[in-house]
Design an enzyme around this catalytic site. Structure first.
Site, PDB file in Angstrom:
ATOM      1  N   THR B 123       0.830  -1.161  -0.040  1.00  0.00           N
ATOM      2  CA  THR B 123      -0.220  -0.079  -0.116  1.00  0.00           C
ATOM      3  C   THR B 123       0.906   1.239   0.086  1.00  0.00           C
ATOM      4  O   THR B 123       0.613   2.249  -0.657  1.00  0.00           O
ATOM      5  CB  THR B 123      -0.868  -0.040   1.442  1.00  0.00           C
ATOM      6  OG1 THR B 123      -1.433  -1.259   1.391  1.00  0.00           O
ATOM      7  CG2 THR B 123      -2.095   0.947   1.055  1.00  0.00           C
ATOM      8  N   HIS B 132      -3.371  14.740   3.195  1.00  0.00           N
ATOM      9  CA  HIS B 132      -4.664  15.366   3.498  1.00  0.00           C
ATOM     10  C   HIS B 132      -4.607  16.609   4.392  1.00  0.00           C
ATOM     11  O   HIS B 132      -3.767  16.588   5.461  1.00  0.00           O
ATOM     12  CB  HIS B 132      -5.722  14.158   3.964  1.00  0.00           C
ATOM     13  CG  HIS B 132      -5.808  13.204   2.802  1.00  0.00           C
ATOM     14  ND1 HIS B 132      -4.905  12.264   2.612  1.00  0.00           N
ATOM     15  CD2 HIS B 132      -6.719  13.045   1.909  1.00  0.00           C
ATOM     16  CE1 HIS B 132      -5.198  11.300   1.779  1.00  0.00           C
ATOM     17  NE2 HIS B 132      -6.390  11.955   1.245  1.00  0.00           N
TER      18      HIS B 132
END
Lengths: 419, 572
Positions: B123, B132
């Protein structure tokens, strides 16, 4: 240290760049040739099959032999050649261009050039660029990479190969892999007809009983570590996969010959006008680009099928660059060439009608045609005509136009091909 | 019957999932029985979530579903047998590597075990690299607090570890004018959440900021704290700094089980032998539930959510400066649905998509996902065309049904710390998560011994020259010192042999072609390794004293060549 000044700098010492440097030298310019690889010759170095040079030398040569002739001439003329030298930056200067380069010996250095020939060749389209899906196992290579691995590194990338795309390099690698003892299970072509030259279909596939599957493509690769197989699928007339026609072909290598893309990235910062159909710069018959003093040739200009024409365009670009550098410059009067009918593309895209003399035009048909007619006209007046028994997109056509026939004041020249 | 169990049963019935038998276990809920499809499996998991249990363990069988496949490295040996560490970290993703680095601030023997052939293989290299701003995570969740903290830490961490971090901001565009009515509420929400610097933009202001943004936009918001990184570079940087400060990284090493004594893990069973650990950290990504299970502490289930990402040619990189997104209301609540990001290397990146998948290591892409990417994200920037895409790939997020991070010492195992369920915004949160996990670990160790600071700890990673970052004069100096830096191998990304050789001999050595790519980007450009692969093979072979035929793309078994030609191979 002030940069070395040259009349002409040629970027790329493949067949186009070699020919350009020789032509510029013959025309009396001081010439310097810059190559990023260790040896000149470009992709010809790995093209050990024959068939090169029939047009230019009247005999069949291998790629290295063909390149050798030009390399010897470059050496004989004492043309300065930088190898393993990489262009970092290209900019305009007062007198022309300034190039920033690096190599191991001189570290970072600059060259100035009054005129420039970009002979940067092309690159291959990759598996992802033709939207093949699946995981990313080892064993998926472009045909050029396979050729380099076999012919230069001396390694066979796999034993059971599927080839996607019937472009010339793919066909040649089908034969080469077979000769090295690999099994080529088949060549798959998404189009309803082969993309390579007819002679290569015969000599590389038919002679070795390698099946060619038309209107069929590879949609998926299987395997996580090494490739284990591919899914092939028939396509409809719009080249969309036909559901239900999928077939699994076990293999350890997928070789892609799915198109070549002219490499003109170094021209990007200069804002050179690019023809979206060719991927190369828009040029006139001198192979002058939209940027004064910058000339283009070979596969960077448009993808050629014969090296002989790459050399020819190099000769034109080199001679033009020399003339420009030596001060023989008159403002051009450009008339665009309008390609109509069944033409895929035509190069050059415009003509400088102030020059007179002859102009060489290359074009490709958009599809296979029989009994085709090419008409070149300006303002309703026919300048030239040619009939073709058959025309195929893979086979580039060349015609010579007498520019003195172009009437003064014409807005454009029409090149029309009818099937 | 407990009220919460009743509400689970009621919720399952609502979805017609009558074959599911819920059972309480410790403070979690276990789902057993059989369902008809993978969709039902997922639906049942979510039906049981949020009902007051600590976790959902979804053990439902799906007849006909392909059994779960997990990669295990080949080869067994005793290289690690009998070795003893203070801390063993399972998993070489960004979390495991960041935790390793944080733990080297202390005087501890730290080993990180990774079953893949390199760090950042799963991942952590298969996401969009977004840092973010922290607006999307639900208030009060772990995702929320770690995201806000992690985002703020990135400026310092990127300076210490020497990786690229661009705080480019994000423009979230609105598709319909009336959505603007919600903006004052969004602003208040952002303030409350600690999201820094939100600005409300009119349609014109969006166009001024991003002249190539889609014409469909009707204004939006600008979030200046959004940033981007290359996630694999961050992971490698953390791992290298950890090794520089004394940690060990063992690749191709899979954890197969634990040896327990009462409530303690005493041995970590691997394919390289059994090793001792005083504390074990579970940072095993998509397999974190299995690792927890080895210690009989599987109180949650992980399921995979695949995201497909496409990369746009660098030539278009300058057509956009911030992250662009246009959320579609009502579509998939589990993800913001990706967007169109600038990358630190100058490309643009589309995605990721989000789709629940049964296999956790299936990174295959499909035509359908690709079409979704193109239709949803490509048009956010008017200058982009499908032909500008140079490559694409997929990653699988490690999701729990609770949709929140699990960052805590185990309630039942005395020396196990979980860092699990890490999905978006996991990368943004990683620096903060690592700080806390390291602190939890030290806390456990302190119960039985004194834990001293590592006096030699250096937070600054040693860097080898990266030509792209140097001025021409500096570049010339580097080449004069080492001529290998004068030779460009990867022409698209302009990477020199010197940089490749340095990566092969770095603290976490790059021993494969893809590992080199993850460190220096050789082969990541528009030709996708078409030109430089043969040269890379030769350099990796030479520097690791192997034949090119033995060099792999990645995992053992991914050999790139079959055999020498009849004329015979040559190297160099």
């Amino acid at each position: 240290m002030s940069p070395a000044k040259w009349d002409v700098v040629v970027i790329g010492a493949g067949p186009g760049g070699l020919a350009a440097s020789i032509a510029a030298d013959k025309a009396g310019a001081s010439v310097c040739l810059v190559e990023r690889e260790a040896r000149p010759g470009g992709i010809l170095k790995q093209c050990i099959h024959d068939g090169f040079g029939l047009v230019r030398f009247g005999r069949k040569l291998t790629g290295p032999e063909y390149a050798f002739l030009d390399i010897e001439e470059v050496k004989g003329r004492g043309i300065k050649l930088f190898t393993e030298t990489f262009l970092l930056d290209l900019d305009r200067s007062e007198e022309g261009f300034v190039l920033t380069l690096q190599n191991s010996e001189e570290a970072v250095f600059r060259l100035e050039a009054k005129a420039l020939v970009a002979a940067t060749g092309c690159r291959e389209r990759t598996a992802r660029q033709v939207f093949i899906h699946g995981q990313r196992p080892a064993g998926v290579y472009t045909a050029g990479t396979v050729q380099r691995l076999i012919n230069i590194s001396g390694y066979l990338p796999g034993k059971n190969c599927v080839i996607l795309g019937s472009g010339d390099i793919g066909l040649i690698m089908a034969r080469r892999l077979t000769l090295e003892g690999a099994k080529v299970l088949g060549v798959y072509e998404i189009k309803p007809e082969p993309s390579g030259l007819t002679r290569n279909i015969v000599q590389c596939l038919e002679d070795y009983n390698i099946p060619l599957h038309l209107s069929t493509t590879v949609t998926e690769v299987h395997g996580t570590e090494r490739l284990e197989g591919v899914t092939v699928c028939r396509v409809d007339e719009n080249m969309r996969p036909l559901p239900g026609s999928e077939e699994y072909v076990p293999c350890d290598t997928l070789v892609l010959s799915v198109g070549l893309i002219p490499e003109n990235d170094i021209l990007h910062p200069l804002g050179v006008e690019i023809d979206p159909r060719t991927g190369g710069p828009v040029v006139d018959q001198l192979l002058a680009t939209s940027e004064a003093g910058l000339f283009s040739c070979g596969n960077a200009l448009h993808v050629n099928d014969l090296v002989d024409y790459v050399s020819e365009s190099g000769e034109i670009a080199g001679a033009s660059a020399a003339r420009h550098a030596l001060g023989d410059y008159r403002p051009p009067r450009h008339v665009p060439i309008l390609a109509k009918g069944e033409i895929l593309y035509a190069v050059p895209q415009r003509l400088d009608v102030s020059l007179g003399g002859q102009g060489i035009l290359y074009f490709r048909a958009a599809r296979t045609l029989t009994d085709a007619a090419l008409v070149i006209s300006a303002g309703g007046r026919v300048l030239g005509e040619k009939k073709y028994k058959s025309l195929r997109p893979p086979e580039m056509e060349r015609i010579v136009l007498d520019l003195s026939l172009v009437p003064a004041g014409e807005e454009n020249i029409v090149l029309e091909l009818r099937g | 019957m407990a009220k919460k169990l009743k509400s689970v049963i009621k919720e399952l019935r609502k979805f017609g999932l009558t074959g599911v038998c819920p059972r309480e276990w410790r403070s979690s809920i276990v789902l057993e029985g059989e369902v008809d499809s993978w969709q039902e499996y997922i639906a049942a998991g979510y039906a049981a979530a949020g009902k007051g249990y600590k976790g959902v363990v979804n053990d439902l069988r799906v007849p006909g579903l392909e059994p779960l496949k997990e990669y295990l490295p080949p080869g067994r040996g005793g290289a690690l047998a009998g070795k003893s560490y203070d801390v063993v970290i399972i998993g070489g993703g960004v979390i495991g590597c960041a935790v390793a680095r944080e733990l080297t601030r202390w005087d501890l023997r730290v080993a990180l075990l990774e079953k893949e052939d390199d760090v950042a293989k799963q991942t952590s290299s298969r996401n969009n690299g977004m840092i973010h701003p922290g607006l999307a995570a639900p208030t009060g969740s772990k995702k929320h607090s770690y995201n806000i903290r992690g985002n703020r830490m990135y400026t310092q961490v990127s300076q210490e570890l020497g990786f690229e971090f661009h705080r480019c901001g994000s423009v979230v565009m609105l598709e319909k004018s009336f959505y603007r009515l919600a903006l004052p509420y969004v602003r208040r929400k952002a303030l409350k959440k600690g999201v820094d610097g939100l600005e409300i933009l009119s349609r014109q202001e969006v166009s001024r900021r991003e002249p190539n943004a889609t014409d469909r936009q009707r204004g939006g918001i600008f979030l200046p704290s959004t940033g981007v990184v290359a996630p694999y570079m961050v992971t490698v940087a953390y791992a290298e700094n950890a090794v520089e400060n004394g940690a060990e990284v063992h690749l191709n090493t899979a954890v197969l089980g634990f040896e327990m004594e009462g409530d303690r893990i005493v041995g970590v069973r691997t394919n390289q032998g059994v090793l001792r650990a005083r504390v074990v950290i579970n940072a095993a990504g998509v397999w974190a539930d299995n690792i927890a299970g080895y210690a009989n502490d599987r109180f949650f289930s992980i399921h995979g959510r695949k995201g497909t990402i496409a990369i746009v040619d660098k030539a278009l990189g300058s057509t956009q400066s911030a992250v662009l997104a246009m959320p579609q209301l009502g579509v998939n609540t589990h993800t913001k649905g990706g967007g169109l990001n600038p990358t630190v290397e100058g490309n643009l990146l589309l995605g990721p998509t989000a789709i629940e998948v049964p296999q956790r290591e299936d990174w295959s892409t499909t035509a359908g996902e690709m079409e979704l990417l193109l239709s949803r994200h490509l048009s956010l920037n008017r200058r982009l065309r499908p032909r500008d895409i140079i490559t694409y790939f997929a990653g699988v997020r490690a999701c729990t049904f609770e949709e929140d991070f699990i960052i805590e010492p185990s309630e039942y195992v005395a020396n196990l710390v979980h860092a699990a369920g890490i999905q978006s915004p996991g990368l943004a949160s990683a620096p903060a998560i690592a700080e806390d996990v390291a602190a939890m670990t030290v806390e456990i160790l302190k119960k039985t011994r004194e834990v001293k600071r590592n006096p030699a700890f250096n937070p600054v990673r040693r860097l080898t020259p990266q030509l792209a970052k140097l001025s021409l004069a500096e570049r010339a100096e580097v080449i004069r010192k080492n001529p290998a830096y004068g030779k460009i191998v990867c022409r698209c990304e302009v990477i020199s042999e010197g940089e490749i050789v340095a990566a092969i001999h770095s603290p976490v050595p790059a021993a494969t072609v893809d590992a080199v790519k993850r460190r220096v980007r050789a082969g990541m450009g528009r030709c996708q390794g078409g030109f430089c692969t043969p040269a890379l093979l030769e350099i990796v072979a030479r520097e690791t004293s192997r034949s090119p035929g033995d060099v792999t793309k990645g995992r053992p078994g991914s050999r790139m060549l079959a055999e020498e030609t009849k004329a015979g191979g040559k190297t160099g």
